[in-house]
Design a protein around this motif. Structure first.
Motif, PDB file in Angstrom:
ATOM      1  N   ILE A   1       0.896  -1.118  -0.084  1.00  0.00           N
ATOM      2  CA  ILE A   1      -0.196  -0.217  -0.066  1.00  0.00           C
ATOM      3  C   ILE A   1       0.867   1.284   0.037  1.00  0.00           C
ATOM      4  O   ILE A   1       1.797   1.358   0.597  1.00  0.00           O
ATOM      5  N   CYS A   2       0.507   1.998  -1.002  1.00  0.00           N
ATOM      6  CA  CYS A   2       1.375   3.547  -0.907  1.00  0.00           C
ATOM      7  C   CYS A   2       0.245   4.628  -0.289  1.00  0.00           C
ATOM      8  O   CYS A   2      -0.704   4.398  -0.920  1.00  0.00           O
ATOM      9  N   PHE A   3       0.720   5.068   0.587  1.00  0.00           N
ATOM     10  CA  PHE A   3      -0.165   6.046   1.450  1.00  0.00           C
ATOM     11  C   PHE A   3      -0.470   7.436   0.704  1.00  0.00           C
ATOM     12  O   PHE A   3      -1.682   7.817   1.073  1.00  0.00           O
ATOM     13  N   ARG A   4       0.438   7.724  -0.052  1.00  0.00           N
ATOM     14  CA  ARG A   4       0.229   8.884  -0.705  1.00  0.00           C
ATOM     15  C   ARG A   4       0.826   8.861  -2.186  1.00  0.00           C
ATOM     16  O   ARG A   4       2.183   8.775  -2.184  1.00  0.00           O
ATOM     17  N   PRO A   5      -0.050   8.779  -3.252  1.00  0.00           N
ATOM     18  CA  PRO A   5       0.707   8.122  -4.595  1.00  0.00           C
ATOM     19  C   PRO A   5       1.787   8.780  -5.129  1.00  0.00           C
ATOM     20  O   PRO A   5       1.578  10.319  -4.828  1.00  0.00           O
ATOM     21  N   TYR A   6       2.619   8.572  -5.744  1.00  0.00           N
ATOM     22  CA  TYR A   6       3.786   9.363  -6.448  1.00  0.00           C
ATOM     23  C   TYR A   6       3.129   9.462  -7.790  1.00  0.00           C
ATOM     24  O   TYR A   6       3.165   8.648  -9.016  1.00  0.00           O
ATOM     25  N   ASP A   7       2.516  10.613  -8.139  1.00  0.00           N
ATOM     26  CA  ASP A   7       1.705  11.306  -9.344  1.00  0.00           C
ATOM     27  C   ASP A   7       2.502  11.545 -10.419  1.00  0.00           C
ATOM     28  O   ASP A   7       2.169  11.447 -11.353  1.00  0.00           O
ATOM     29  N   GLY A   8       3.672  12.307  -9.986  1.00  0.00           N
ATOM     30  CA  GLY A   8       4.533  12.712 -11.121  1.00  0.00           C
ATOM     31  C   GLY A   8       5.606  11.832 -11.576  1.00  0.00           C
ATOM     32  O   GLY A   8       5.527  10.823 -10.881  1.00  0.00           O
ATOM     33  N   LYS A   9       6.137  12.468 -12.629  1.00  0.00           N
ATOM     34  CA  LYS A   9       7.338  11.521 -13.064  1.00  0.00           C
ATOM     35  C   LYS A   9       8.546  11.310 -12.527  1.00  0.00           C
ATOM     36  O   LYS A   9       8.999  12.182 -11.778  1.00  0.00           O
ATOM     37  N   ALA A  10       8.970  10.424 -12.313  1.00  0.00           N
ATOM     38  CA  ALA A  10      10.329  10.138 -11.408  1.00  0.00           C
ATOM     39  C   ALA A  10      11.295  10.723 -11.944  1.00  0.00           C
ATOM     40  O   ALA A  10      12.367  10.786 -11.272  1.00  0.00           O
ATOM     41  N   LYS A  11      11.279  10.710 -13.367  1.00  0.00           N
ATOM     42  CA  LYS A  11      12.423  11.393 -14.064  1.00  0.00           C
ATOM     43  C   LYS A  11      11.759  12.291 -15.176  1.00  0.00           C
ATOM     44  O   LYS A  11      11.290  11.591 -16.112  1.00  0.00           O
ATOM     45  N   ALA A  12      12.158  13.341 -15.517  1.00  0.00           N
ATOM     46  CA  ALA A  12      11.628  14.103 -16.482  1.00  0.00           C
ATOM     47  C   ALA A  12      12.333  13.986 -17.646  1.00  0.00           C
ATOM     48  O   ALA A  12      13.473  13.857 -17.736  1.00  0.00           O
ATOM     49  N   LYS A  13      11.833  13.722 -19.001  1.00  0.00           N
ATOM     50  CA  LYS A  13      12.484  13.583 -19.912  1.00  0.00           C
ATOM     51  C   LYS A  13      13.165  14.673 -20.615  1.00  0.00           C
ATOM     52  O   LYS A  13      12.797  15.857 -20.330  1.00  0.00           O
ATOM     53  N   ASP A  14      14.460  14.676 -21.099  1.00  0.00           N
ATOM     54  CA  ASP A  14      15.020  15.625 -21.719  1.00  0.00           C
ATOM     55  C   ASP A  14      14.488  16.447 -22.976  1.00  0.00           C
ATOM     56  O   ASP A  14      13.635  15.664 -23.815  1.00  0.00           O
TER      57      ASP A  14
END
Length: 328
Positions: free
Chosen positions: A311-324
């Protein structure tokens, strides 16, 4: 009378010899300290070309002794109930266990009456062929894919044979993805080598969830990590996570409650997100954690056999790495 003078002379000589030995000992210790300072090499010694991934700066501070009297009660297989001191400088968990519920085999977390958590799994080649469309239909929101591992005997960095198949299958099914590496590193250099292997493998993919450092003790066998010190383990965690963070990903550390409390130098790694493994109805871990692995016997359509549930209590909604920009 002559005997008394002779004894007095012998005592004087002995005292003088003791004083000389003391001064020599102090001089040797002083020379050793000066030489040690001059010869010491920091973890980031030797500047590297800007194009090369940098090393983490390893800072160490003694934080073991806590004087405020707070303690955590735990159970130990040898001593029964024990207590360990509370680190005031390590953030405590803010999860309200009363808002944590189980339904249909999944854990859910609510805030203000609304479910704010997401459900996930973690997989490797041991799950064999996975039907990711069925997994998505089973209300799985995210999946951690094992990138690889270091062998606990020979220490060889090896890619998971199902990594590419699993990460592409999960992404194609619309499941958010994070990755982990099963480490058996014994020093910072090996942890950096593992991080670089992960970074290279992730180059073609966009992931949302963190890149996780999974260092585990191997039981019932002889492993190369059996003698790793607390200090060396913290160095490994920091070196891996900083290397990952430098490449634009969100680093995270995975560990079970017992090893975290007894083996991890928590004040040194407190700035990284934490993924807790504790198989119970409710987590007992005192400090902050973002993800809780609550079962290793989950059953999910599309996966043969048992699978870990998270269970993830607060989701990781953004990109973990932005594309160049060149990639767009």
């Amino acid at each position: 009378m002559a005997d008394n003078k002779r004894k007095l002379r012998f005592k004087s000589i002995a005292l003088l010899e003791a004083v000389i030995i003391l001064f020599l000992a102090i001089a040797l210790i002083w020379v050793g300290l000066i030489r040690g300072r001059n010869e010491a090499v920091p973890a980031n010694a030797g500047s590297q070309d800007p194009q090369v991934r940098r090393r983490a700066v390893i800072e160490k501070e003694e934080t073991f002794y806590q004087l405020d009297g707070k303690k955590i009660l735990m159970n130990d297989g040898t001593y029964g109930e024990i207590f360990v001191p509370v680190y005031e400088d390590v953030p405590a968990s803010t999860i309200d266990l009363n808002e944590l519920t189980m339904r249909n085999g999944y854990a859910y977390y609510k805030e203000n009456g609304q479910v704010v958590s997401t459900t996930g799994i973690d997989v490797s080649e041991f799950q064999n062929e996975i039907d990711w469309e069925q997994v998505k239909q089973a209300d799985i929101d995210f999946a951690f894919i094992r990138v690889g591992y270091r062998t606990y005997g020979d220490g060889i960095v090896t890619y998971d044979s199902a990594f590419q198949r699993n990460i592409e299958g999960a992404l194609d099914a619309g499941i958010k993805v994070g990755v982990y590496f099963y480490s058996q590193a014994t020093n910072a250099n090996e942890a950096i080598e593992e991080a670089d292997a992960v970074i290279d493998a992730l180059a073609p993919y966009d992931i949302t969830y963190p890149v996780v450092y999974d260092w585990e003790l191997v039981g019932h066998d002889n492993a190369r990590t059996d003698g790793v010190s607390v200090e060396a383990l913290a160095d490994c965690c920091i070196s891996f996570c900083e290397r990952i963070k430098d490449s634009g990903y969100t680093p995270m550390i995975y560990q079970n409650t017992g090893t975290a409390m007894h083996k991890l130098d928590l004040p040194r790694i407190k700035d990284y997100d934490f993924w807790l493994a504790e198989y119970a109805d409710k987590p007992s871990y005192y400090y902050d954690f973002k993800i809780w692995q609550y079962s290793n016997t989950g059953r999910i359509p599309g996966i043969e056999g048992d699978v870990d549930l998270n269970i993830c209590f607060r989701p990781y909604d953004g990109k973990a790495k932005a594309k160049d920009k060149d990639d767009t």
